[in-house]
Design a protein around this motif. Structure first.
Motif, PDB file in Angstrom:
ATOM      1  N   UNK A 161       0.823  -1.203   0.000  1.00  0.00           N
ATOM      2  CA  UNK A 161       0.000   0.000   0.000  1.00  0.00           C
ATOM      3  C   UNK A 161       0.864   1.262   0.000  1.00  0.00           C
ATOM      4  N   UNK A 162       1.924   1.247   0.806  1.00  0.00           N
ATOM      5  CA  UNK A 162       2.821   2.397   0.904  1.00  0.00           C
ATOM      6  C   UNK A 162       3.529   2.673  -0.424  1.00  0.00           C
ATOM      7  N   UNK A 163       4.080   1.631  -1.029  1.00  0.00           N
ATOM      8  CA  UNK A 163       4.846   1.811  -2.269  1.00  0.00           C
ATOM      9  C   UNK A 163       3.940   2.197  -3.434  1.00  0.00           C
ATOM     10  N   UNK A 164       2.667   1.820  -3.351  1.00  0.00           N
ATOM     11  CA  UNK A 164       1.721   2.189  -4.403  1.00  0.00           C
ATOM     12  C   UNK A 164       1.287   3.647  -4.256  1.00  0.00           C
ATOM     13  N   UNK A 165       1.037   4.071  -3.009  1.00  0.00           N
ATOM     14  CA  UNK A 165       0.550   5.430  -2.769  1.00  0.00           C
ATOM     15  C   UNK A 165       1.660   6.476  -2.796  1.00  0.00           C
ATOM     16  N   UNK A 166       2.823   6.090  -2.271  1.00  0.00           N
ATOM     17  CA  UNK A 166       3.944   7.031  -2.190  1.00  0.00           C
ATOM     18  C   UNK A 166       5.098   6.486  -3.027  1.00  0.00           C
ATOM     19  N   UNK A 167       5.362   7.150  -4.144  1.00  0.00           N
ATOM     20  CA  UNK A 167       6.310   6.601  -5.119  1.00  0.00           C
ATOM     21  C   UNK A 167       7.751   6.534  -4.617  1.00  0.00           C
ATOM     22  N   UNK A 168       8.074   7.231  -3.539  1.00  0.00           N
ATOM     23  CA  UNK A 168       9.469   7.262  -3.089  1.00  0.00           C
ATOM     24  C   UNK A 168       9.802   6.186  -2.070  1.00  0.00           C
ATOM     25  N   UNK A 169       8.816   5.410  -1.644  1.00  0.00           N
ATOM     26  CA  UNK A 169       9.097   4.259  -0.784  1.00  0.00           C
ATOM     27  C   UNK A 169       9.482   3.059  -1.640  1.00  0.00           C
ATOM     28  N   UNK A 170      10.471   2.328  -1.180  1.00  0.00           N
ATOM     29  CA  UNK A 170      10.810   1.043  -1.790  1.00  0.00           C
ATOM     30  C   UNK A 170      10.917   0.003  -0.680  1.00  0.00           C
ATOM     31  N   UNK A 171      10.530  -1.222  -0.971  1.00  0.00           N
ATOM     32  CA  UNK A 171      10.678  -2.279   0.032  1.00  0.00           C
ATOM     33  C   UNK A 171      12.150  -2.526   0.294  1.00  0.00           C
ATOM     34  N   UNK A 172      12.481  -2.768   1.552  1.00  0.00           N
ATOM     35  CA  UNK A 172      13.883  -2.905   1.924  1.00  0.00           C
ATOM     36  C   UNK A 172      14.042  -4.021   2.961  1.00  0.00           C
ATOM     37  N   UNK A 173      15.021  -4.860   2.741  1.00  0.00           N
ATOM     38  CA  UNK A 173      15.317  -5.944   3.680  1.00  0.00           C
ATOM     39  C   UNK A 173      16.554  -5.570   4.509  1.00  0.00           C
ATOM     40  N   UNK A 174      16.387  -5.498   5.818  1.00  0.00           N
ATOM     41  CA  UNK A 174      17.528  -5.223   6.696  1.00  0.00           C
ATOM     42  C   UNK A 174      18.212  -6.554   6.994  1.00  0.00           C
ATOM     43  N   UNK A 175      19.495  -6.674   6.686  1.00  0.00           N
ATOM     44  CA  UNK A 175      20.191  -7.952   6.904  1.00  0.00           C
ATOM     45  C   UNK A 175      20.462  -8.218   8.380  1.00  0.00           C
ATOM     46  N   UNK A 176      20.712  -9.479   8.687  1.00  0.00           N
ATOM     47  CA  UNK A 176      20.942  -9.889  10.077  1.00  0.00           C
ATOM     48  C   UNK A 176      22.144  -9.194  10.697  1.00  0.00           C
ATOM     49  N   UNK A 177      23.153  -8.880   9.866  1.00  0.00           N
ATOM     50  CA  UNK A 177      24.389  -8.310  10.402  1.00  0.00           C
ATOM     51  C   UNK A 177      24.473  -6.793  10.263  1.00  0.00           C
ATOM     52  N   UNK A 178      23.335  -6.126  10.079  1.00  0.00           N
ATOM     53  CA  UNK A 178      23.350  -4.664   9.973  1.00  0.00           C
ATOM     54  C   UNK A 178      23.849  -4.030  11.270  1.00  0.00           C
ATOM     55  N   UNK A 179      23.599  -4.717  12.401  1.00  0.00           N
ATOM     56  CA  UNK A 179      24.059  -4.256  13.708  1.00  0.00           C
ATOM     57  C   UNK A 179      24.918  -5.336  14.361  1.00  0.00           C
ATOM     58  N   UNK A 180      25.800  -4.912  15.234  1.00  0.00           N
ATOM     59  CA  UNK A 180      26.767  -5.833  15.826  1.00  0.00           C
ATOM     60  C   UNK A 180      26.173  -6.719  16.913  1.00  0.00           C
ATOM     61  N   UNK A 181      25.221  -6.189  17.687  1.00  0.00           N
ATOM     62  CA  UNK A 181      24.835  -6.858  18.933  1.00  0.00           C
ATOM     63  C   UNK A 181      23.549  -7.684  18.873  1.00  0.00           C
ATOM     64  N   UNK A 182      22.870  -7.692  17.729  1.00  0.00           N
ATOM     65  CA  UNK A 182      21.627  -8.473  17.655  1.00  0.00           C
ATOM     66  C   UNK A 182      21.303  -8.795  16.204  1.00  0.00           C
ATOM     67  N   UNK A 183      20.446  -9.786  16.021  1.00  0.00           N
ATOM     68  CA  UNK A 183      19.978 -10.157  14.691  1.00  0.00           C
ATOM     69  C   UNK A 183      18.962  -9.108  14.243  1.00  0.00           C
ATOM     70  N   UNK A 184      19.333  -8.318  13.266  1.00  0.00           N
ATOM     71  CA  UNK A 184      18.493  -7.181  12.879  1.00  0.00           C
ATOM     72  C   UNK A 184      17.603  -7.468  11.673  1.00  0.00           C
ATOM     73  N   UNK A 185      17.446  -8.736  11.314  1.00  0.00           N
ATOM     74  CA  UNK A 185      16.632  -9.100  10.157  1.00  0.00           C
ATOM     75  C   UNK A 185      15.231  -8.499  10.263  1.00  0.00           C
ATOM     76  N   UNK A 186      14.826  -7.760   9.226  1.00  0.00           N
ATOM     77  CA  UNK A 186      13.481  -7.175   9.211  1.00  0.00           C
ATOM     78  C   UNK A 186      13.129  -6.750   7.798  1.00  0.00           C
ATOM     79  N   UNK A 187      11.825  -6.813   7.484  1.00  0.00           N
ATOM     80  CA  UNK A 187      11.320  -6.343   6.198  1.00  0.00           C
ATOM     81  C   UNK A 187      10.649  -4.997   6.421  1.00  0.00           C
ATOM     82  N   UNK A 188      11.114  -3.979   5.712  1.00  0.00           N
ATOM     83  CA  UNK A 188      10.619  -2.623   5.954  1.00  0.00           C
ATOM     84  C   UNK A 188      10.619  -1.844   4.642  1.00  0.00           C
ATOM     85  N   UNK A 189      10.629  -0.540   4.724  1.00  0.00           N
ATOM     86  CA  UNK A 189      10.685   0.303   3.528  1.00  0.00           C
ATOM     87  C   UNK A 189      11.793   1.345   3.708  1.00  0.00           C
ATOM     88  N   UNK A 190      12.182   1.951   2.595  1.00  0.00           N
ATOM     89  CA  UNK A 190      13.252   2.950   2.639  1.00  0.00           C
ATOM     90  C   UNK A 190      12.937   4.092   1.690  1.00  0.00           C
TER      91      UNK A 190
END
Length: 342
Positions: free
Chosen positions: A249-278
């Motif tokens: 819904x977000x990417x359809x309504x707002x053209x500047x959002x793109x789906x983004x996958x945060x990798x597990x190693x984005x941060x040092x101290x925890x598994x940061x895996x998440x599906x979000x937008x950017x």
């Protein structure tokens, strides 16, 4: 003989006086010519020198000190300050995207880091802007900015929908984070009034999460974000994924959002895996900056990209090849000239 000697002395003295007067006249003329030549040389001075009508004091609006805008923006100011003669530049902490665009438009600064969606909304006078902002244009895009929803690992929050009735930090007043948080809540069937909204910058949101004063916080920034990294060093945290239906819904309504996958190693101290937008981080410039000055500033930035890389890992993503990716508004003529010459 005596009479002749005095006559000779008188004639010699007179010749010396006339020669001296002639020398003074010639000296004045020579100095005038030298000054003219110096002025002409100054006007055609080489790269990096100040030009006629240039703005001597450049203010670069960044964001909160715990985000990515701050180190990147300060590094940009340092480059301009060191590379352009007779120009002083300073990076300052600010409320980020929305307030940055408004302040730049009002002549309170000359450069600012903003999200590309906010830059576009400002020029168009839509969403959070009541009227078009007409006094800024684009310089370059930087890197993807991820909208992150962070909470403590044992909070029980597994989805944005779980935030109903919770204390949620939605970003500083007038920030791009606040705008993103509001849109993401709406995409999940919630409004700002459905949560106990706390208007906090990244650093304050992190502190309040750790102290138990808020339950979750939205953060729009490049990863790793300093505030989240620091929080994870002293508390068990996690990032919450957005629902796929809401993302669509977000990417359809707002053209500047793109789906983004945060990798597990984005941060040092925890598994940061998440599906979000950017969205995309970018730099905008006041239209009051003369074209030749903007050209030299743009040139200085691209000739010193190592300084951006040293300031933050996201600085490594800034390249000439990608500098116009996601550019949502017209370029400043000085920046456009630089790109046209490459």
């Amino acid at each position: 003989m005596k009479k002749f000697s005095w006559l000779l002395v008188l004639m010699l003295t007179l010749s010396f006086v006339l020669a001296a007067c002639g020398g003074d006249s010639g000296g004045d003329g020579g100095e005038e010519t030298t000054e003219d030549e110096t002025t002409e040389e100054g006007e055609s001075s080489g790269d990096g020198a100040s030009g006629e009508g240039w703005i001597e004091n450049i203010t670069v609006l960044t964001g909160g000190e715990a985000g990515v805008y701050f180190p990147i923006g300060v590094a940009m100011a340092d480059i301009i300050d060191s590379q352009l003669e007779d120009v002083s530049a300073t990076g300052v902490s600010s409320g980020a995207s929305v307030s940055n665009a408004e302040q730049l438009n009002n002549g309170e600064a000359q450069l600012a880091l903003v999200q590309n969606d906010i830059a576009y909304y400002g020029v168009e006078g839509t969403n959070m802007f009541e009227e078009p902002l007409e006094n800024y244009s684009g310089v370059l895009t930087l890197y993807p900015e991820t909208i992150q929803l962070v909470t403590l690992a044992d909070s029980g929050i597994e989805s944005v929908s779980d935030l109903e009735g919770m204390r949620v930090a939605i970003g500083d007043v007038g920030s791009g984070t606040e705008a993103n948080a509001t849109q993401i809540l709406e995409a999940h069937g919630l409004s700002e009034s459905d949560v106990d909204a706390q208007y906090l910058d990244f650093a304050d949101a992190s502190t309040n999460l750790q102290d138990g004063n808020v339950d979750a916080a939205f953060v729009t920034a490049g990863t790793p974000t300093g505030a989240i990294q620091e929080l994870s060093a002293s508390a068990d945290v996690k990032l919450v994924s957005f629902d796929q239906e809401a993302i669509d819904s977000l990417t359809e309504e707002y053209s500047y959002y793109t789906q983004h996958e945060i990798p597990a190693d984005a941060y040092e101290n925890f598994d940061s895996t998440a599906t979000t937008v950017a969205v995309q981080a970018m730099v905008i410039a006041s239209n009051d900056i003369p074209d030749d000055q903007m050209y030299e500033m743009t040139k200085a930035l691209f000739e010193n990209l190592d300084d951006l890389s040293n300031a933050h890992v996201r600085g490594e993503e800034v390249t000439l090849d990608t500098a116009q990716d996601g550019m949502s508004i017209d370029l400043h003529p000085g920046a456009q000239q630089y790109y046209d010459e490459q």
